[in-house]
Design an enzyme around this catalytic site. Structure first.
Site, mmCIF file in Angstrom:
data_model
loop_
_atom_site.group_PDB
_atom_site.id
_atom_site.type_symbol
_atom_site.label_atom_id
_atom_site.label_comp_id
_atom_site.label_asym_id
_atom_site.label_seq_id
_atom_site.Cartn_x
_atom_site.Cartn_y
_atom_site.Cartn_z
ATOM 1 N N CYS A 163 0.977 -1.252 -0.093
ATOM 2 C CA CYS A 163 -0.102 0.018 -0.027
ATOM 3 C C CYS A 163 0.884 1.222 -0.014
ATOM 4 O O CYS A 163 0.391 2.199 -0.507
ATOM 5 C CB CYS A 163 -0.993 0.111 1.023
ATOM 6 S SG CYS A 163 -0.064 0.355 2.944
ATOM 7 N N CYS A 203 -1.206 -1.732 5.427
ATOM 8 C CA CYS A 203 -1.299 -3.384 5.130
ATOM 9 C C CYS A 203 -0.400 -4.341 5.806
ATOM 10 O O CYS A 203 -0.385 -5.634 5.665
ATOM 11 C CB CYS A 203 -1.195 -3.504 3.589
ATOM 12 S SG CYS A 203 0.489 -3.555 2.871
ATOM 13 N N CYS A 227 -1.228 -17.093 -1.760
ATOM 14 C CA CYS A 227 -0.677 -16.434 -2.638
ATOM 15 C C CYS A 227 0.744 -16.167 -2.184
ATOM 16 O O CYS A 227 1.763 -15.985 -2.913
ATOM 17 C CB CYS A 227 -1.174 -15.181 -3.189
ATOM 18 S SG CYS A 227 -1.084 -13.495 -2.393
ATOM 19 N N VAL A 248 4.005 10.341 19.762
ATOM 20 C CA VAL A 248 2.686 11.074 20.405
ATOM 21 C C VAL A 248 2.847 12.504 19.900
ATOM 22 O O VAL A 248 1.640 13.020 19.338
ATOM 23 C CB VAL A 248 2.783 11.155 21.944
ATOM 24 C CG1 VAL A 248 1.545 11.820 22.434
ATOM 25 C CG2 VAL A 248 2.755 9.465 22.531
ATOM 26 N N ASP A 264 -6.820 10.252 17.282
ATOM 27 C CA ASP A 264 -7.439 9.685 18.688
ATOM 28 C C ASP A 264 -6.972 10.561 19.806
ATOM 29 O O ASP A 264 -7.437 10.794 20.874
ATOM 30 C CB ASP A 264 -7.344 8.384 18.790
ATOM 31 C CG ASP A 264 -8.218 7.566 17.731
ATOM 32 O OD1 ASP A 264 -9.401 7.315 18.319
ATOM 33 O OD2 ASP A 264 -7.936 7.309 16.594
ATOM 34 N N ARG A 324 -14.415 4.891 20.721
ATOM 35 C CA ARG A 324 -13.950 4.888 19.108
ATOM 36 C C ARG A 324 -14.807 4.181 18.418
ATOM 37 O O ARG A 324 -14.933 3.040 18.798
ATOM 38 C CB ARG A 324 -12.584 5.126 19.050
ATOM 39 C CG ARG A 324 -11.961 3.597 18.946
ATOM 40 C CD ARG A 324 -10.288 3.537 18.805
ATOM 41 N NE ARG A 324 -9.671 4.365 17.724
ATOM 42 C CZ ARG A 324 -9.568 3.785 16.426
ATOM 43 N NH1 ARG A 324 -9.774 2.657 16.235
ATOM 44 N NH2 ARG A 324 -9.085 4.568 15.492
ATOM 45 N N GLU A 363 -14.605 -20.287 -5.790
ATOM 46 C CA GLU A 363 -15.459 -19.239 -5.753
ATOM 47 C C GLU A 363 -16.783 -19.647 -5.102
ATOM 48 O O GLU A 363 -17.191 -18.502 -4.316
ATOM 49 C CB GLU A 363 -15.846 -18.931 -7.085
ATOM 50 C CG GLU A 363 -14.720 -18.111 -8.129
ATOM 51 C CD GLU A 363 -14.697 -17.892 -9.355
ATOM 52 O OE1 GLU A 363 -15.034 -16.672 -9.961
ATOM 53 O OE2 GLU A 363 -15.076 -18.826 -10.155
HETATM 54 C C1 LIG Z 1 -1.404 3.203 9.099
HETATM 55 C C2 LIG Z 1 -1.720 4.439 9.945
HETATM 56 C C3 LIG Z 1 -2.885 4.653 11.032
HETATM 57 C C4 LIG Z 1 -2.937 5.466 11.687
HETATM 58 N N1 LIG Z 1 -4.240 5.204 12.750
HETATM 59 C C5 LIG Z 1 -4.389 6.439 13.525
HETATM 60 C C6 LIG Z 1 -5.325 6.392 14.361
HETATM 61 O O1 LIG Z 1 -6.304 5.439 14.265
HETATM 62 N N2 LIG Z 1 -5.747 7.275 15.109
HETATM 63 C C7 LIG Z 1 -4.615 8.400 15.414
HETATM 64 O O2 LIG Z 1 -4.911 9.144 16.201
HETATM 65 N N3 LIG Z 1 -3.731 8.397 14.652
HETATM 66 C C8 LIG Z 1 -3.457 7.465 13.568
HETATM 67 N N4 LIG Z 1 -2.424 7.510 12.997
HETATM 68 C C9 LIG Z 1 -1.546 8.708 13.019
HETATM 69 C C10 LIG Z 1 -0.307 8.380 13.792
HETATM 70 O O3 LIG Z 1 -0.579 8.250 15.142
HETATM 71 C C11 LIG Z 1 0.808 9.683 13.240
HETATM 72 O O4 LIG Z 1 1.141 9.249 11.916
HETATM 73 C C12 LIG Z 1 2.157 9.468 13.955
HETATM 74 O O5 LIG Z 1 1.694 9.644 15.497
HETATM 75 C C13 LIG Z 1 2.894 10.460 13.671
HETATM 76 O O6 LIG Z 1 4.094 10.549 14.467
HETATM 77 P P1 LIG Z 1 5.644 10.612 13.520
HETATM 78 O O7 LIG Z 1 6.657 10.413 14.624
HETATM 79 O O8 LIG Z 1 5.636 9.505 12.579
HETATM 80 O O9 LIG Z 1 5.707 11.872 13.030
HETATM 81 P P2 LIG Z 1 6.310 12.346 11.522
HETATM 82 O O10 LIG Z 1 5.400 11.523 10.425
HETATM 83 O O11 LIG Z 1 7.613 12.407 11.670
HETATM 84 O O12 LIG Z 1 5.547 13.736 11.674
HETATM 85 C C14 LIG Z 1 4.484 14.303 11.534
HETATM 86 C C15 LIG Z 1 4.152 15.751 11.257
HETATM 87 O O13 LIG Z 1 4.327 16.412 12.511
HETATM 88 C C16 LIG Z 1 5.595 17.208 12.448
HETATM 89 N N5 LIG Z 1 6.098 17.016 13.641
HETATM 90 C C17 LIG Z 1 6.528 15.707 14.265
HETATM 91 N N6 LIG Z 1 6.965 15.992 15.324
HETATM 92 C C18 LIG Z 1 6.966 17.362 15.539
HETATM 93 C C19 LIG Z 1 7.483 18.141 16.867
HETATM 94 N N7 LIG Z 1 7.835 17.601 17.681
HETATM 95 N N8 LIG Z 1 7.157 19.496 16.558
HETATM 96 C C20 LIG Z 1 7.188 20.113 15.449
HETATM 97 N N9 LIG Z 1 6.366 19.234 14.285
HETATM 98 C C21 LIG Z 1 6.532 17.951 14.417
HETATM 99 C C22 LIG Z 1 6.146 16.561 11.009
HETATM 100 O O14 LIG Z 1 6.822 17.748 10.527
HETATM 101 C C23 LIG Z 1 5.320 16.280 10.126
HETATM 102 O O15 LIG Z 1 4.468 17.347 9.599
HETATM 103 C C24 LIG Z 1 -2.285 6.629 11.778
HETATM 104 C C25 LIG Z 1 -1.034 6.601 11.093
HETATM 105 C C26 LIG Z 1 -0.854 5.606 10.275
HETATM 106 C C27 LIG Z 1 0.212 5.676 9.215
HETATM 107 S S1 FES Z 2 -2.517 -12.060 0.649
HETATM 108 FE FE1 FES Z 2 -2.030 -13.485 2.331
HETATM 109 S S2 FES Z 2 -1.751 -15.223 1.252
HETATM 110 FE FE2 FES Z 2 -2.182 -14.008 -0.345
HETATM 111 S S1 FES Z 3 3.408 -1.366 2.197
HETATM 112 FE FE1 FES Z 3 3.935 -0.605 3.837
HETATM 113 S S2 FES Z 3 2.288 -1.127 5.279
HETATM 114 FE FE2 FES Z 3 1.498 -1.514 3.251
#
Ligand SMILES: Cc1cc2nc3c(=O)[nH]c(=O)nc-3n(C[C@H](O)[C@H](O)[C@H](O)COP(=O)(O)OP(=O)(O)OC[C@H]3O[C@@H](n4cnc5c(N)ncnc54)[C@H](O)[C@@H]3O)c2cc1C
Ligand code: FES
Ligand code: FES
Length: 1377
Positions: free
Chosen positions: A51, A56, A121, A360, A375, A443, A1308
């Site tokens: 993805c 995924c 697969c 966080v 959240d 939630r 199927e």
């Molecule tokens: C598949 C997936 C599912 C998710 N599901 C949920 C969910 O159900 N509920 C939910 O609440 N969240 C969800 N998230 C969001 C997730 O919590 C955030 O992506 C994550 O917490 C961001 O943290 P990071 O360290 O990766 O931030 P980064 O991706 O590194 O940064 C995110 C952004 O914040 C900025 N930034 C980061 N830290 C700072 C800082 N200290 N000061 C200033 N700017 C900053 C960065 O520049 C960027 O713009 C999901 C994310 C993914 C990928």
């Molecule tokens: S996606 Fe799981 S076995 Fe094909």
């Molecule tokens: S390819 Fe990275 S989580 Fe789907």
């Protein structure tokens, strides 16, 4: 990036290890992800791209990192598609081939995945294995008691949760869960399902001894010692980009200042773990990246009496751990309870491998800056959290609420930490000493365990006290009610309601007024038009009700002084409360799969046919060594392509331009219909059903139509270039597009069905049947939407030009033969200049039938023109937009029936939305009718029109037409039952076919009387699923439960199957090993395994010594369209059996040639070994290669499959959530060729059907542009959304003499049985509606006929159960006081 002497002596070389191999890089584009690097620069291809957005789990790796302060190595899983390469400086990466492989020995995880039949697969499997491995590695570090020998320290529940964020589209998860559970210390071996290690009834000791041994002391991965000495700071610089990892706030300030002063507007990004990119995709890279993880202030955790402060870069997983730790201490009572609930809620954010790195602070900044539906912001807002911000040299503490309200955070500001204040201290300021805090979070999301954003989230903190003057009534002192996740606003508080409630004595009337105030003040405003405003508002009301009603219902808890929190000092009662609290949580989130039973018989007559042999190559798939098209190393000079597609349904294409900065290095060409060579044709698919263009010519005729193919040096660049394209459209002088089937009827826009595919239009005399009816339902309607394939591997191909105007194309296709012929015509070259090779396909489900052709043809065209290899791995979004998917349709019917429910006549008009090109739509009428005829309708007439509309052409998707036909039948039966106020099951039973009526309805395939196993299955299932008893239990449950209702339903399925001609070729090599080629393609359905078994069985009939091991001597090789011609289409469930038959015929020829030699040798030497026989045959110049072309005879060409399912569900009337409690299936596989493979097909197919009926909303806008374009908004089933008890029995029915060794197909038909879940849900909703009516004193059953849409998602269920259910309940309560 040039290697430079960096400032401050930071490391200027990126160093890390992958599976023990050391990498040192000084030139890195900092936007490179770990996945990109692994897949393009290393030999480790087990990390798959499913993805690219964290949703995924196909790309999961284990990251090991040394913490010099604690002197420990931390191991955690992460999604490599979001992890930036530069951020793994000093880390060691382990992929699935790193934990074990074919060369050095597979890991027991791989072996158990194979042995539990948990890989089909195989595309998801390496990611699954690493997710489990990460959980095992960390569990072994705990000081839990020693597990029994051979097991790990994880529990069953943890083992299932280990893969909660990983998607699998094939298996249905049950066998994966079993493989995971087999490591758990507390597993009961009896609970583990079918596997290749032991037989039913074996003793526990024997079972243990056969399970591939796991030694939890054994360290499978070693952290390379030299990495401990790597300096963790990093500075990489080049003319274009730089990566900085400062180690102090001062350094960070200077970097930010520098950027601020920099007038040339260089683009800068602060990063922690970059998971935010999963949601907010960076279209282009940045000039400067600043990694905040090197600064200790961002990682600190400080706890004292005033609260807990968490550094902004602390990962969500770490935060969960810290917050949970507090519950082990008994101080701070209410505060501890609050922290524990916050951590529980955080556990449902994203999935484990995201939480392990996602910070966080990153989450809150996304909520603040981009209005991300967080959240964490909602939950922390409710508890009055504070944030610490640094702007230049200025530091300030702000309430989170004020922070969220501020304009988006500028680049000069950073979030340093978050503080959760200790409520206890605040409380002591209050005059009311007996008051307590009550806290709860909510939630509502389509997946209970996370990996799905919530429709709405909420958190409520209320300070309450018992009122002295009343009998236990509760006084609300203060409250904070926070809601989030729903719209373009950040998390907000419902302040009107808070003010209204403060100081009030809580009772039903107050709650009713509070709810009305809430709905009238419009706190919840959804994000866009498509969001369900009324649903969200109703959800919010549901949360408020759940929270406050529990206080009204059990005020005794607060009067005793133990409300929700813990007493201080601890007492016996307190610990009871704590236990209760935990139990409440447990029932809220029960362990996932309680169990699954499989009943099957292994046939012994045709051994090894009939045995549950492990899927060929399963361990190789698990370790990730199995090669998919995109895993083939790129040939030198290889280019990469992707599509620019139309965003308009009908428009003239005036011009296409790439974004200006992208008319740059690396983009090599943009191909369109103008590039079709002389003599070639603009063909994107060509079959007996019709053709479609490869590229739109002048006018685009649907959204998602291919306009051009951008070819660039890398896939990333091609994607960026295509994304930047600006298409100039004109609709001048064009008619309006046809977007609805009604428009197609008005404009007579239809596809013609050729006579040989027409299903006729009448059975019996409908007018007579209608005249005989006691009742009629006229002009009733059913509507069905589309479904996306969601194969884990998207469309992909690699084309390599060869000498003499030839071309070889590697294609992930279910139809290499059609790929082959279309490419030849497209390029205008003879077919013998083209070779198409397909080894394995990472999931097809029909979507890689005709739809795969264009991908291969585009690469071939580009390769032909540029004379360079060209490949494509289509990104998920484009794939989803172009795919078309299942056929939506609108059904109108009249049905006549007797008082007893017997149907006498049915008339149907069906309008099928086929999209713009024919694809395989012409098979739809026949398939729809084939499955619909499962009941004896008395008389039946139908008029099915294939509407040609300006939508992407719909293609075959697993059980195409059949699933809709079967569902339509159930919809009609339900309507009849409702009209008569009869039990639906009785109406079903009375209308099931007798053998006589079966003959009338299925003239050409009804088979022998004994083959009609439906009545047997129907009755057997009633007994095995304990149906009658459970119906009573469901009734009782519904009687005593107000907010949850259950439904149970039994549904039959009939499925017409057709065999097609298929080739096969078998060769025996001089060492006795056997090579097999077949027309069928291995898509995960186990075709190769069955074929191997067939070859071993037939060749085994020669009966040499040591034949037992013949199975291991057989290798099925990739399909090569020049080596074996006329391969046909792998579709319709029957390719496995016809491939087997072709192999049987070829083997028969070989047996015939070998038998005389064998006899002679036997006479001379007594016994004879296989190898000796073959050597002798070689010496005698016997032709040891034979090929055949199986053409089914008239009486073996068609047959019917039978099955039935009982499903039981529970719906939550406050949220609309449906839990799938139990499914029991009985399915007739004839004499199964391989019961393990067939079981996998039955379970996987059923779960894909469950997705169609309950979860998968393939939404589009009015133009038909797919809005559900990724894992964020398209939700296939996950391990937490399958039936908690899933029992399957494969009926080993009487011999079917016209079938291939008496076997029947399984790919199927079982998908149709998932309608049982939908019907059970409808039944539960019916109960909810009855209850709702009873509150209005209108319990006359008049509301029982209603349509439950497909998919029956949470909003759909909730809407039918009453969006205003809470208000109506409260009103009823007040009126009946
Ligand atoms: C598949 C997936 C599912 C998710 N599901 C949920 C969910 O159900 N509920 C939910 O609440 N969240 C969800 N998230 C969001 C997730 O919590 C955030 O992506 C994550 O917490 C961001 O943290 P990071 O360290 O990766 O931030 P980064 O991706 O590194 O940064 C995110 C952004 O914040 C900025 N930034 C980061 N830290 C700072 C800082 N200290 N000061 C200033 N700017 C900053 C960065 O520049 C960027 O713009 C999901 C994310 C993914 C990928
Ligand atoms: S996606 Fe799981 S076995 Fe094909
Ligand atoms: S390819 Fe990275 S989580 Fe789907």
């Amino acid at each position: 990036m040039d290697l430079k002497k960096s400032e401050n002596n930071h490391s200027s070389v990126l160093i890390f290890c992958v599976n023990g191999d050391k990498f040192e890089l000084s030139k890195v584009d900092p936007s490179t992800t770990l996945l990109e690097f692994l897949r393009t620069q290393t030999r480790f291809k087990s990390v798959k791209l499913g993805c690219g957005e964290g949703g995924c789990g196909a790309c999961v790796v284990l990251i090991s990192k040394y913490d010099p302060l604690l002197d420990i190595v931390e191991d955690f899983t992460a999604s490599s598609c979001l992890t930036l390469l530069c951020s793994i400086h000093g880390c060691s990466i382990t992929t699935s081939e790193g934990i074990g492989n074919s060369k050095h020995g597979f890991h027991p995880i791989h072996e158990r995945f194979a042995g539990f039949h948990a890989s089909q697969c195989g595309f998801c499997t390496p990611g699954m294995c690493v997710s489990l491995f990460g959980t095992l590695v960390n569990a072994e570090k705990n000081n839990f008691p020693e597990p029994p020998s051979g097991f790990s320290k994880i529990t069953v529940s943890e083992s299932e949760k280990a893969i909660a964020g990983n998607l699998c589209r094939c298996t249905g998860y049950r066998p994966i869960a079993d493989a995971c559970k087999s490591f758990a210390a507390d597993v009961d071996m009896e609970d583990l399902g079918l596997n290749s290690f032991w037989k039913k009834g074996d003793s526990k000791d024997l079972k243990l001894s056969t399970l591939p041994r796991y030694n939890h002391h054994h360290k499978n991965i070693k952290f390379p010692m030299f990495l401990k000495d790597i300096k963790h700071d990093l500075f990489l610089d080049s003319e274009k980009h730089s990566w900085h990892k400062p180690t102090s706030l001062n350094e960070l300030q200077s970097l930010l200042d520098l950027n601020h002063d920099n007038a040339n507007g260089s683009r800068m990004k602060l990063v922690v773990s970059n998971t935010g990119m999963g949601y907010y995709k960076d279209r282009e890279g940045y000039d400067k990246y600043i990694d905040l993880k090197g600064i200790s202030e961002f990682s600190k955790i400080r706890k004292d009496q005033s609260g807990i402060e968490i550094g902004a870069a602390v990962s969500i997983s770490k935060a969960i751990e810290i917050l949970k730790e507090q519950s082990n201490s008994n101080f701070m009572s209410d505060f501890v309870m609050i922290l524990e609930k916050i951590s529980d809620h955080m556990n449902k954010v994203a999935s484990g491998f995201i939480r392990n790195t996602a910070s966080v602070g990153g989450n809150l900044v996304m909520a603040q800056k981009n209005r991300f539906p967080s959240d964490i912001a909602t939950v922390l807002l409710a508890v009055d959290s504070m944030v610490h911000i640094m702007t230049g040299a200025k530091f300030e503490w702000l309430a989170l609420e004020d922070f969220l309200d501020r304009p988006p955070l500028g680049l000069e500001s950073v979030l340093l930490s978050i503080k959760i204040p200790n409520m206890k201290l605040k409380k002591s300021e209050s005059s009311e000493t007996k008051s307590r805090f009550v806290f709860e979070t909510y939630r509502a999301s389509s997946r209970p365990l996370g990996n799905a954003l919530s429709y709405l989230n909420a958190a409520f903190l209320v300070q309450v006290s018992p009122c002295k003057d009343t009998d236990g009534t509760i006084m609300i002192e203060t409250c904070r009610l926070s809601f989030g996740g729903f719209g373009d606003k950040h998390a907000v508080r419902a302040k009107h309601v808070e003010e209204f409630l403060a100081g009030k004595l809580l009772n039903v009337g107050i709650l009713y007024n509070a709810v009305n105030l809430f709905t009238s003040t419009g706190t919840i405003i959804p994000q866009d038009e498509t969001s369900k405003k009324a649903y969200l508002s109703s959800l919010a009301v549901g949360f408020l009700f759940q929270f406050f009603n529990s206080l009204i219902d059990s005020p005794a808890r607060i009067t005793n002084g133990y409300l929700n929190g813990y007493t201080h000092p601890p007492s016996v009662e307190a610990s009871n409360i704590k236990e209760n609290q935990k139990q409440v949580h447990h029932s809220k989130f029960p362990t996932l799969l309680s169990s699954g039973k499989q009943i099957l018989q292994a046939g012994s007559e045709y051994c090894p046919i009939g045995k549950p042999v492990v899927k060929s190559g399963a361990a190789l798939q698990a370790s990730g060594e199995a090669v998919f098209v995109d895993d083939i190393p790129s040939p030198t000079n290889c280019l990469h392509g992707t599509y620019i597609y139309s965003e308009k349904p009908l428009a003239r294409i005036k011009s296409i331009k790439l974004g200006s900065e992208l008319q740059l290095d690396g983009v090599r060409d943009i191909l369109s219909c103008k590039d079709i060579p002389n003599g070639g044709k603009n063909l994107g698919a060509n079959s007996i059903f019709g053709s479609e263009p490869l590229f739109a010519e002048e006018i685009a005729r649907c959204v998602g139509e291919r306009l051009a193919f951008v070819v660039a040096d890398t896939q990333k660049l091609a994607d960026i270039a295509a994304n930047s394209a600006v298409v100039d459209y004109s609709i001048e002088n064009l008619e309006l597009p046809i977007l609805r089937v009604e428009d197609a009827v008005e404009r007579s826009s239809f596809f013609e069905v050729p006579p040989f595919l027409r299903p006729g239009n009448q059975i019996g005399d409908v007018s007579k049947g209608m005249a005989e009816a006691d009742h009629k339902v006229l002009s009733a309607e059913i509507k069905l939407g589309s479904q996306y394939y969601f194969y884990m591997e998207t469309q992909t191909a690699l084309a390599v030009p060869d000498e003499d105007n030839c071309i070889t194309v590697y294609s992930s296709s279910q139809s290499p033969e059609l790929v082959h012929s279309t490419i030849a015509r497209c390029l205008g070259i003879p077919e013998n200049n083209v070779r198409v090779i397909t080894r394995r396909v990472g999931g097809g489900f029909g979507g890689k039938g005709l739809k795969s052709i264009a991908a291969a043809a585009s690469c071939a065209l580009a390769a032909h023109k540029l004379q360079r290899p060209v490949r494509m791995y289509l990104n998920r979004k484009t794939d989803m937009i172009m795919a078309g998917g299942r056929h939506p349709m609108k059904i109108t019917y009249n049905v006549g029936f007797k008082n007893n429910g017997k149907i006498t006549a049915l008339e149907l008009k069906i309008l099928v939305n086929s999209g713009i090109y024919p694809d395989v739509s012409v098979i739809m009428p026949r398939n729809i009718v084939g499955a619909l005829k499962k009941y004896d309708w008395g008389a039946l007439s139908f008029d099915i029109k294939l509407c040609r509309t300006n939508h992407p052409s719909r293609s075959a998707m697993r059980a195409p037409g059949d699933v809709q036909g079967s569902f339509i039948a159930e919809g009609i039966i339900e309507n009849v039952a409702d009209t008569l106020s009869m039990e639906v099951d009785s109406v079903r039973s009375i209308n099931l076919h007798t053998y006589t009526s079966l003959k009338a309805f299925y003239e050409d395939c009804y088979g022998e009387p004994l083959e009609y196993t439906m009545p047997l299955i129907w009755n057997k299932l009633a007994v095995s699923a304990n149906y009658e008893h459970r119906v009573d239990k469901v009734k009782e449950f519904n009687r005593i439960n107000t907010w949850k209702k259950r439904g149970i339903s039994r549904v039959p399925a009939l499925y017409e199957l057709n065999l097609r001609p298929t080739p096969g070729k078998v060769g025996i090599l001089s060492d006795g090993s056997v090579v097999v080629e077949v027309g069928g393609i291995e898509l995960g359905q186990g075709l190769w395994t069955k074929v191997k078994q067939m070859a071993a069985f037939v060749l085994g009939s020669i009966q040499c010594d040591g034949n037992g091991s013949l199975l291991d001597k057989v290798r099925v090789v990739q399909s090569d369209s020049l080596s074996l011609i006329q391969g046909g289409l792998t579709a319709g469930s029957t390719t496995s059996e016809s491939s087997c038959e072709a192999v049987r015929l070829s083997c028969n020829v070989l047996v015939e040639r070998l038998m005389p030699i064998k006899k002679k040798l036997q006479e001379e030497n007594g016994s004879i070994k296989w190898e000796t026989l073959i050597l002798q045959a070689y010496m005698q110049a016997v032709n040891l290669s034979a090929s055949s072309f199986f053409v089914p005879s008239y009486n073996s060409m068609k047959y019917i499959n039978y099955g039935a399912a009982v499903s039981e569900v529970e719906i939550d009337l406050l949220t609309g959530e449906t839990r799938f409690l139990q499914t029991d299936i009985i399915y007739d596989c004839g004499q199964s060729l391989n019961p393990a493979v067939d079981l996998g097909q039955i379970e996987g197919s059923f779960i894909q059907g469950l997705g169609f009926f309950m979860l998968e909303e393939y939404e589009t806008n009015l133009d038909g542009l797919v809005l559900a374009d990724g894992t964020w908004n398209y939700k296939i089933p996950t391990i937490d959304t399958i039936p908690q008890q899933f029992n399957v029995e494969i009926l080993n029915s009487e011999h079917h003499q016209h079938r291939v060794l008496s076997s029947k197909a399984s790919g199927e038909p079982p998908l149709l049985l998932a309608a049982s879940v939908h019907c059970a849900t409808r039944s539960a909703i019916k109960e909810a509606r009855k209850q709702l009516l009873s509150w209005s004193n209108l319990d006359d059953g008049s509301d029982s006929t209603f349509q439950l849409g497909v998919p029956a998602t949470m909003p759909v269920v909730k809407e039918l159960s009453g969006l205003d259910i809470v208000q109506r309940y409260l009103k009823w309560k007040m009126d009946n006081k």
